[in-house]
Design an enzyme around this catalytic site. Structure first.
Site, PDB file in Angstrom:
ATOM      1  N   ASN A 115       0.831  -1.211   0.000  1.00 58.09           N
ATOM      2  CA  ASN A 115       0.000   0.000   0.000  1.00 58.09           C
ATOM      3  C   ASN A 115       0.861   1.253   0.000  1.00 58.09           C
ATOM      4  O   ASN A 115       1.884   1.311   0.669  1.00 58.09           O
ATOM      5  CB  ASN A 115      -0.940   0.003   1.203  1.00 58.09           C
ATOM      6  N   VAL A 116       0.410   2.243  -0.741  1.00 65.09           N
ATOM      7  CA  VAL A 116       1.127   3.524  -0.825  1.00 65.09           C
ATOM      8  C   VAL A 116       0.406   4.605  -0.022  1.00 65.09           C
ATOM      9  O   VAL A 116       0.790   5.762  -0.063  1.00 65.09           O
ATOM     10  CB  VAL A 116       1.241   3.967  -2.308  1.00 65.09           C
ATOM     11  N   ALA A 135     -10.148  -7.679   7.692  1.00 63.98           N
ATOM     12  CA  ALA A 135      -8.966  -7.267   8.473  1.00 63.98           C
ATOM     13  C   ALA A 135      -9.379  -6.702   9.828  1.00 63.98           C
ATOM     14  O   ALA A 135      -8.767  -7.015  10.857  1.00 63.98           O
ATOM     15  CB  ALA A 135      -8.177  -6.235   7.677  1.00 63.98           C
ATOM     16  N   HIS A 161       5.977  -0.859  -2.686  1.00 71.23           N
ATOM     17  CA  HIS A 161       5.455  -0.159  -3.870  1.00 71.23           C
ATOM     18  C   HIS A 161       5.519   1.359  -3.711  1.00 71.23           C
ATOM     19  O   HIS A 161       4.849   2.104  -4.429  1.00 71.23           O
ATOM     20  CB  HIS A 161       4.012  -0.599  -4.165  1.00 71.23           C
ATOM     21  N   GLY A 216      -5.324  -9.055   3.170  1.00 74.31           N
ATOM     22  CA  GLY A 216      -5.979  -8.151   2.228  1.00 74.31           C
ATOM     23  C   GLY A 216      -5.229  -7.930   0.938  1.00 74.31           C
ATOM     24  O   GLY A 216      -5.182  -6.821   0.421  1.00 74.31           O
TER      25      GLY A 216
HETATM   26  N1  APR Z   1     -10.391  -7.396   4.741  1.00 73.13           N
HETATM   27  C1  APR Z   1      -9.555  -8.337   4.202  1.00 73.13           C
HETATM   28  N2  APR Z   1      -9.373  -8.498   2.854  1.00 73.13           N
HETATM   29  C2  APR Z   1     -10.081  -7.699   2.035  1.00 73.13           C
HETATM   30  C3  APR Z   1     -10.997  -6.730   2.522  1.00 73.13           C
HETATM   31  C4  APR Z   1     -11.138  -6.597   3.949  1.00 73.13           C
HETATM   32  N3  APR Z   1     -11.967  -5.726   4.476  1.00 73.13           N
HETATM   33  N4  APR Z   1     -11.580  -6.095   1.451  1.00 73.13           N
HETATM   34  C5  APR Z   1     -11.019  -6.647   0.333  1.00 73.13           C
HETATM   35  N5  APR Z   1     -10.128  -7.614   0.675  1.00 73.13           N
HETATM   36  C6  APR Z   1      -9.279  -8.404  -0.209  1.00 73.13           C
HETATM   37  C7  APR Z   1      -9.896  -8.774  -1.551  1.00 73.13           C
HETATM   38  O1  APR Z   1     -10.621  -9.977  -1.465  1.00 73.13           O
HETATM   39  C8  APR Z   1      -8.659  -8.915  -2.448  1.00 73.13           C
HETATM   40  O2  APR Z   1      -8.151 -10.242  -2.378  1.00 73.13           O
HETATM   41  O3  APR Z   1      -8.174  -7.596  -0.531  1.00 73.13           O
HETATM   42  C9  APR Z   1      -7.643  -7.961  -1.805  1.00 73.13           C
HETATM   43  C10 APR Z   1      -7.358  -6.689  -2.604  1.00 73.13           C
HETATM   44  O4  APR Z   1      -6.731  -7.069  -3.781  1.00 73.13           O
HETATM   45  P1  APR Z   1      -6.249  -5.971  -4.851  1.00 73.13           P
HETATM   46  O5  APR Z   1      -7.308  -4.984  -5.065  1.00 73.13           O
HETATM   47  O6  APR Z   1      -5.744  -6.735  -6.024  1.00 73.13           O
HETATM   48  O7  APR Z   1      -5.053  -5.207  -4.108  1.00 73.13           O
HETATM   49  P2  APR Z   1      -3.532  -5.673  -3.866  1.00 73.13           P
HETATM   50  O8  APR Z   1      -3.427  -7.143  -3.718  1.00 73.13           O
HETATM   51  O9  APR Z   1      -2.995  -4.835  -2.792  1.00 73.13           O
HETATM   52  O10 APR Z   1      -2.847  -5.236  -5.273  1.00 73.13           O
HETATM   53  C11 APR Z   1      -1.470  -5.421  -5.417  1.00 73.13           C
HETATM   54  O11 APR Z   1      -1.484  -4.173  -7.462  1.00 73.13           O
HETATM   55  O12 APR Z   1      -2.509  -2.460  -8.503  1.00 73.13           O
HETATM   56  C12 APR Z   1      -1.331  -2.845  -7.944  1.00 73.13           C
HETATM   57  O13 APR Z   1       0.414  -1.593  -6.957  1.00 73.13           O
HETATM   58  C13 APR Z   1      -0.919  -1.966  -6.782  1.00 73.13           C
HETATM   59  O14 APR Z   1      -0.084  -2.615  -4.601  1.00 73.13           O
HETATM   60  C14 APR Z   1      -1.046  -2.896  -5.581  1.00 73.13           C
HETATM   61  C15 APR Z   1      -0.862  -4.264  -6.190  1.00 73.13           C
END
Ligand code: APR
Length: 245
Positions: free
Chosen positions: A105-106, A234, A122, A190
């Site tokens: 996360n940024v 979370a 990131h 998450g």
């Molecule tokens: N609690 C736990 N998990 C959750 C919640 C919550 N309240 N809400 C959503 N999630 C989960 C979703 O099910 C999903 O698996 O969080 C995840 C979010 O996934 P993404 O949107 O793909 O985000 P992330 O994994 O951080 O993306 C990775 O991709 O776009 C780039 O650089 C950006 O750092 C980012 C990277």
């Protein structure tokens, strides 16, 4: 894991028996603070095309558009508050001797929740970096008055985040790999575990002998390989991991 034991009890046991612990977080930990994730319902990449906004080519093509999008995200993040999930991880850091937070996360909400041992693989949306002299500086104003912002040297600045197709900051990445390798427990919170190399930390930690725990409201590509996959949010799960005082 005894079949009737609640996930939190098992995880607390693993944490109590571990010396070195790491947590890998993604956009899901900030979802309950009102910050959109990337791929979930209402996710940023469902509305916008990453290749138009978050690549070096997109920025070269139209820095104004890219900056308008990052400035919009800064505005959303600035109005958000760390939630019980962020706060619980900061508390775990205070309570546990060797706890390292690896975040994709940024948004800076981990910092605002009180976490200190944070590796931002990131980057950080509150950091700006010059596209010429590479000077980096912090600018926490919710909205930047002039877009694109300029460096003191006069050149255009870019957001201090890692774009698709770019390498991760080497020092931060090698420290993250080290923390994942050394961990006896890795909490994966998450994240959709789709974006590499960060998602690779899960397998790396497990093959180095760590117990890997996933906390996610939905299944992900690593759910079947981790030691415990807890279908929970979370904010509901993380406070339960704080050892009794
Ligand atoms: N609690 C736990 N998990 C959750 C919640 C919550 N309240 N809400 C959503 N999630 C989960 C979703 O099910 C999903 O698996 O969080 C995840 C979010 O996934 P993404 O949107 O793909 O985000 P992330 O994994 O951080 O993306 C990775 O991709 O776009 C780039 O650089 C950006 O750092 C980012 C990277």
């Amino acid at each position: 894991m005894l079949s009737h034991q609640a996930p939190a009890d098992t995880i607390r046991e693993w944490l109590a028996n571990a010396v070195s612990i790491a947590a890998l977080t993604g956009a899901g930990i900030s979802a309950e603070s009102g910050i959109p994730t990337f791929r979930g319902p209402g996710g940023l990449w469902r509305t916008y095309r990453a290749e138009d906004l978050a690549t070096p080519q997109a920025f070269a093509r139209d820095p104004q558009l890219s900056w308008e999008w990052y400035n919009w995200r800064r505005g959303i993040i600035a109005t958000a508050e760390p939630n019980a999930g962020h706060v619980a991880l900061a508390e775990l850091e205070r309570r546990l001797s060797h706890f390292t937070l690896l975040t994709q996360n940024v948004d800076g909400l981990h910092d605002r929740a009180g976490s200190r041992r944070i590796l931002k693989v990131h980057g950080d949306i509150w950091t700006l970096r010059c596209t010429v002299c590479t000077r980096a500086w912090r600018d926490a104003r919710p909205s930047l008055p002039v877009l694109p912002p300029k460096c003191a040297c006069g050149a255009m600045a870019r957001p201090g985040v890692v774009w698709f197709g770019e390498g991760l900051p080497e020092d931060v990445w090698s420290a993250a790999v080290e923390a994942a390798r050394a961990a006896q427990v890795l909490l994966v919170i998450g994240t959709s575990a789709l974006v590499y190399p960060a998602a690779g930390l899960v397998q790396l930690a497990q093959s180095a002998g760590a117990k890997v725990v996933e906390i996610n409201v939905a299944e992900t590509p690593v759910s079947a390989m981790v030691d415990l996959s807890w279908r929970a949010s979370a904010t509901a799960a993380l406070p339960q991991l704080i050892p009794p005082a």
